[in-house]
Design a protein around this motif. Structure first.
Motif, short mmCIF file in Angstrom:
data_model
loop_
_atom_site.label_atom_id
_atom_site.label_comp_id
_atom_site.label_asym_id
_atom_site.label_seq_id
_atom_site.Cartn_x
_atom_site.Cartn_y
_atom_site.Cartn_z
N ALA A 1 -2.71 14.75 3.97
CA ALA A 1 -2.49 16.16 3.64
C ALA A 1 -3.39 17.04 4.50
O ALA A 1 -4.20 16.53 5.29
N ASN A 2 -3.27 18.34 4.33
CA ASN A 2 -4.18 19.28 5.00
C ASN A 2 -5.46 19.33 4.17
O ASN A 2 -5.66 20.22 3.35
N CYS A 3 -6.31 18.32 4.37
CA CYS A 3 -7.51 18.17 3.55
C CYS A 3 -8.60 17.48 4.36
O CYS A 3 -8.38 17.05 5.48
N ASN A 4 -9.76 17.36 3.74
CA ASN A 4 -10.84 16.58 4.32
C ASN A 4 -10.75 15.15 3.80
O ASN A 4 -10.03 14.87 2.84
N VAL A 5 -11.49 14.25 4.41
CA VAL A 5 -11.54 12.86 3.96
C VAL A 5 -12.26 12.80 2.62
O VAL A 5 -13.36 13.33 2.46
N SER A 6 -11.61 12.20 1.63
CA SER A 6 -12.23 12.03 0.32
C SER A 6 -11.54 10.89 -0.41
O SER A 6 -10.52 10.37 0.02
N ARG A 7 -12.14 10.51 -1.52
CA ARG A 7 -11.57 9.44 -2.34
C ARG A 7 -11.76 9.82 -3.80
O ARG A 7 -12.83 10.26 -4.19
N LYS A 8 -10.70 9.64 -4.59
CA LYS A 8 -10.77 9.88 -6.03
C LYS A 8 -10.05 8.74 -6.72
O LYS A 8 -8.84 8.59 -6.56
N GLY A 9 -10.80 7.94 -7.43
CA GLY A 9 -10.20 6.78 -8.09
C GLY A 9 -9.65 5.81 -7.08
O GLY A 9 -10.34 5.39 -6.16
N LYS A 10 -8.38 5.47 -7.20
CA LYS A 10 -7.73 4.51 -6.31
C LYS A 10 -7.07 5.17 -5.10
O LYS A 10 -6.42 4.51 -4.32
N VAL A 11 -7.21 6.49 -4.97
CA VAL A 11 -6.51 7.23 -3.92
C VAL A 11 -7.49 7.76 -2.88
O VAL A 11 -8.48 8.40 -3.21
N THR A 12 -7.18 7.49 -1.61
CA THR A 12 -7.95 8.02 -0.49
C THR A 12 -7.14 9.16 0.12
O THR A 12 -5.95 9.01 0.38
N TYR A 13 -7.79 10.31 0.32
CA TYR A 13 -7.15 11.48 0.92
C TYR A 13 -7.62 11.60 2.36
O TYR A 13 -8.83 11.59 2.62
N LEU A 14 -6.67 11.69 3.28
CA LEU A 14 -6.98 11.78 4.70
C LEU A 14 -6.24 12.97 5.32
O LEU A 14 -5.12 13.28 4.91
N PRO A 15 -6.86 13.61 6.33
CA PRO A 15 -6.15 14.67 7.04
C PRO A 15 -4.90 14.10 7.72
O PRO A 15 -4.88 12.94 8.14
N ILE A 16 -3.88 14.93 7.84
CA ILE A 16 -2.60 14.48 8.40
C ILE A 16 -2.78 13.88 9.79
O ILE A 16 -2.13 12.89 10.13
N GLN B 1 -3.54 -1.82 -5.43
CA GLN B 1 -4.91 -1.53 -5.81
C GLN B 1 -5.41 -0.19 -5.30
O GLN B 1 -6.43 0.32 -5.77
N GLU B 2 -4.71 0.39 -4.32
CA GLU B 2 -5.13 1.68 -3.80
C GLU B 2 -3.95 2.35 -3.11
O GLU B 2 -2.94 1.73 -2.83
N GLY B 3 -4.08 3.65 -2.87
CA GLY B 3 -3.05 4.41 -2.18
C GLY B 3 -3.70 5.39 -1.22
O GLY B 3 -4.90 5.70 -1.33
N ILE B 4 -2.91 5.90 -0.27
CA ILE B 4 -3.41 6.86 0.71
C ILE B 4 -2.50 8.08 0.69
O ILE B 4 -1.27 7.95 0.70
N VAL B 5 -3.12 9.26 0.65
CA VAL B 5 -2.39 10.52 0.74
C VAL B 5 -2.84 11.23 2.01
O VAL B 5 -4.05 11.41 2.23
N LEU C 1 0.86 -1.19 0.00
CA LEU C 1 0.00 0.00 0.00
C LEU C 1 0.89 1.24 0.00
O LEU C 1 1.61 1.49 0.96
N PRO C 2 0.87 2.03 -1.09
CA PRO C 2 1.66 3.25 -1.11
C PRO C 2 0.99 4.33 -0.25
O PRO C 2 -0.22 4.51 -0.31
N ILE C 3 1.81 5.03 0.52
CA ILE C 3 1.33 6.11 1.38
C ILE C 3 2.19 7.33 1.09
O ILE C 3 3.42 7.22 1.01
N GLU C 4 1.54 8.47 0.92
CA GLU C 4 2.28 9.69 0.65
C GLU C 4 1.79 10.79 1.58
O GLU C 4 0.59 10.91 1.84
N VAL C 5 2.71 11.56 2.11
CA VAL C 5 2.39 12.72 2.94
C VAL C 5 2.68 13.96 2.10
O VAL C 5 3.79 14.13 1.61
N ARG C 6 1.65 14.79 1.90
CA ARG C 6 1.78 15.94 1.02
C ARG C 6 1.58 17.23 1.80
O ARG C 6 0.81 17.27 2.76
N SER C 7 2.22 18.29 1.34
CA SER C 7 2.02 19.61 1.92
C SER C 7 1.57 20.56 0.81
O SER C 7 1.83 20.32 -0.37
#
Length: 83
Positions: free
Chosen positions: A48-63, A42-46, A14-20
Motif C-alpha cells: 500500500a501507500n505506507c511505510n514498512v510496518s508489521r501488525k500481528g501476522k500482517v506485514t505492510y510494505l510500500p507498493i 502464518q503471515e500475510g503481506i499488504v 502466503l496471501p498478498i494484498e495490494v491496497r489503495s
C-alpha cells in the motif's frame, strides 16, 4: 479497494494484498484466511501507500517494494529484506 492473491513462499501459502487509500489496514479477506487454521497461513503481506510496518501476522510494505517478489533461484528476494 484491494486485490488479493496467494503465492507459494518457502513451501507454504502466503496471501498478498495490494491496497489503495487510507484504509489499507482493513483487509477482512486476508484476516479470514489467516484466522482459518485449515489454510495453515502464518503471515500475510499488504502492499500500500505506507511505510514498512508489521501488525500481528500482517506485514505492510510500500507498493514499490513489490519488485522484491521477483524469483531469485529457489527463494523470493523478499527474504533479503530486514525489518
Amino acid at each position: 479497494m484491494g486485490t488479493q492473491n496467494v503465492i507459494e513462499y518457502n513451501n507454504r501459502a502466503l496471501p498478498i494484498e495490494v491496497r489503495s487509500g487510507k484504509d489499507y489496514t482493513i483487509h477482512s479477506a486476508m484476516n479470514n484466511c489467516l484466522a482459518n487454521s485449515e489454510y495453515q497461513m502464518q503471515e500475510g503481506i499488504v502492499f500500500a501507500n505506507c511505510n514498512v510496518s508489521r501488525k500481528g501476522k500482517v506485514t505492510y510494505l510500500p507498493i514499490y517494494m513489490v519488485m522484491f517478489l521477483q524469483k531469485d533461484s529457489e527463494q523470493f528476494v523478499l527474504d533479503k529484506i530486514e525489518f
